[in-house]
Design an enzyme around this catalytic site. Structure first.
Site, PDB file in Angstrom:
ATOM      1  N   LYS A 196       0.805  -1.219   0.000  1.00 45.94           N
ATOM      2  CA  LYS A 196       0.000   0.000   0.000  1.00 45.94           C
ATOM      3  C   LYS A 196       0.839   1.271   0.000  1.00 45.94           C
ATOM      4  O   LYS A 196       0.377   2.338  -0.438  1.00 45.94           O
ATOM      5  CB  LYS A 196      -0.927   0.005   1.214  1.00 45.94           C
ATOM      6  CG  LYS A 196      -2.120  -0.936   1.111  1.00 45.94           C
ATOM      7  CD  LYS A 196      -3.152  -0.409   0.136  1.00 45.94           C
ATOM      8  CE  LYS A 196      -4.437  -1.207   0.210  1.00 45.94           C
ATOM      9  NZ  LYS A 196      -5.476  -0.665  -0.687  1.00 45.94           N
ATOM     10  N   SER A 256       0.985  -9.752  -0.297  1.00 45.03           N
ATOM     11  CA  SER A 256       0.686  -8.319  -0.314  1.00 45.03           C
ATOM     12  C   SER A 256       0.814  -7.629   1.033  1.00 45.03           C
ATOM     13  O   SER A 256       0.896  -6.400   1.083  1.00 45.03           O
ATOM     14  CB  SER A 256      -0.724  -8.098  -0.857  1.00 45.03           C
ATOM     15  OG  SER A 256      -1.681  -8.797  -0.080  1.00 45.03           O
TER      16      SER A 256
END
Length: 514
Positions: free
Chosen positions: A62, A315
């Site tokens: 992110k 992720s």
């Protein structure tokens, strides 16, 4: 500091590629390793590679998108600062990006957000404001503050600059291995999948890009079916990093046009992938972080893929430590290495020995039983498997041939979440009872609201609570009431908690019902 040029509302693939190439994300982000998973590669018959975004300073991809957008702001916008809403990885990415860019950042987080996440935001230099019972309420507050205080709102996924920032991951993948056959990417709001897909398909269209969604948060699949983004009625919160109710407009456009396929997986498969990552590369992924690997494993099985080079994105690794308990409990089921069954056996000496002998030396992982009557006993039993679903069917057939009544509970969510921990409790007298499963918000007053709304009007005959480290706890509750009770139904609606009638669930009938 590198210049980050503004992008139009719906950039072309070449514009996205140029933006990714010129992105200033490496002023704060790292080039993360692409690591081979040796054990899993041997087991699956493919070269399995993991892109380690857990190695970023905020332990998540992110950071890329947040920094890319925030670096593109004007000097006036930077002077006013930024605001966002997030209970997870985006919050930390915005906080660290703002600190590096010399900006102020305000992160609105639901009041139930775990302390570890609030502390992380503050550690990276952000100001945390706890507001609202859920993400939607926090987001509404953040947008309100953006208007009132002239902050810039930093969206978590649906913005061209954010998408281009996530696309830098695709550039790294191609530099690290240009011979990949397929890339598996998790999908929540779609920012990462969109950024990776548009860059990969523009440069090397022969590489397939597969999106992976959690079954209970599949907003992309819902949008593809409808032809446009739609709101899910509800989202599951186990893989909270992808628990998105509605995919973004721009991310949907790109995912629809550039992803080669989309696959969904359940929570047990995600738990199994978390275990794979730990055993192979000693990474502790959060559930959303292991989503792409879970999808890869399922895709290999469905399409009988052999001998390919397959990459997946780990992720994120901002795991709530207490959530590991749930992962540990469920990973064997996710790998189809355990079968759960309700089996009726004679109530006499030696019955358990005879039962185990019939299993042919297979390991019993769980055996729950309590004396009920003088004739038969119903046991809750777990059996370790070595050959998955096929072996499970063999065991059930074998038990039927041996004269046992068997019900397969391996896919029964209520049995796996509640009943296995409650076996042996039946009411001492016949009662009219209905059973419901609830999702309780993990916030102060949730239980009191339940008791005030329902417990003061109807007798609660059974209650079992399980917390899994998410924003919601799983509750199983029984009530003494008839088959139809309009007043009870009205109070259920007034309570407002997600619930399901489980009265006819076979696990309940076997082990808990009167």
């Amino acid at each position: 500091m590198a210049e980050s040029l503004p992008l139009p509302a719906a950039p072309s693939p070449s514009e996205y590629l140029r933006a990714a190439l010129r992105s200033p994300v490496y002023e704060v982000a790292e080039v993360t390793p692409l690591q081979k998973m040796e054990k899993l590669s041997a087991r699956l018959g493919n070269q399995v590679l993991v892109k380690r975004e857990d190695r970023q300073p905020v332990h998540s991809f992110k950071l890329r998108g947040a920094y890319a957008m925030m670096a593109s702001l004007t000097e006036e916008q930077k002077a006013h600062g930024v605001v966002t809403a997030s209970a997870g990885n985006h919050a930390q990415g915005v906080a660290l990006s703002a600190t590096r860019l010399g900006m102020t950042s305000l992160i609105v987080m639901p009041v139930s957000t775990a302390d570890i996440k609030v502390d992380a935001v503050r550690r990276f230099g952000g100001q945390a404001l706890l507001y609202g019972a859920n993400f939607d309420e926090a987001k509404a507050k953040a947008i309100e503050l953006a208007r009132e205080q002239n902050y810039t709102f930093v969206p978590p996924f649906d913005h061209p600059a954010v998408i281009a920032g996530q696309g830098t991951l695709a550039m790294e993948l191609l530099q690290q291995d240009a011979h990949l056959d397929r890339i598996f990417v998790p999908v929540g709001g779609g920012g990462l999948a969109a950024g990776v897909a548009v860059v990969i398909k523009h440069l090397m269209p022969q590489i397939q890009v597969i999106g992976v969604e959690a079954e209970d948060s599949a907003c992309l699949c819902a949008a593809l079916k409808a032809g446009h983004p739609v709101d899910l009625a509800r989202v599951g919160l186990f893989a909270e990093g992808v628990a998105v109710k509605r995919i973004g407009d721009e991310t949907f456009r790109l995912c629809r046009d550039y992803l080669d396929d989309v696959i969904t997986v359940d929570s047990d498969a995600i738990c199994a992938a978390v275990k794979d990552l730990f055993e192979d590369v000693r990474a502790i992924a959060e559930p959303a972080g292991a989503l792409a690997l879970a999808g890869m494993k399922k895709y290999i099985q469905l399409h009988n893929i052999q001998g390919e080079r397959l990459a997946h994105v780990l992720s994120g690794a901002n795991m709530n430590f207490h959530g590991l308990r749930y992962v540990s409990e469920r990973c064997e089921l996710g790998e189809q290495r355990e079968a759960l069954m309700a089996v009726t056996i004679p109530e006499r000496k030696g019955s358990f020995l005879t039962f185990c002998q019939l299993l042919g030396g297979r390991a019993v992982t769980e055996f729950n039983y309590r004396y009920a009557d003088g004739d038969n006993a119903c046991i809750f039993v777990g059996v370790r498997l070595t050959r998955g679903h096929e072996e499970r069917e063999e065991i059930i057939s074998l038990l039927h041939q041996g004269g046992y009544q068997v019900v397969d509970l391996s896919d029964d969510e209520m049995a796996k979440t509640h009943v296995r921990y409650m076996v042996g409790g039946r009411p001492s007298k016949p009662i009219r009872e209905r059973l419901y499963s609830f999702e309780f918000p993990e916030s102060q007053g949730a239980l009191l609201k339940f008791l005030h709304t329902l417990g003061t009007h109807w007798n609660i005959s059974l209650f079992h609570y399980r917390s899994h480290g998410t924003d919601y706890g799983r509750v199983l509750a029984g009530f003494e009431l008839p088959e139809q009770d309009a007043e009870f139904e009205r109070h259920l609606r007034e309570l407002g908690y997600e619930c399901h009638d489980e009265t006819r669930n076979p696990a309940f009938r076997f082990f808990l019902a009167g």
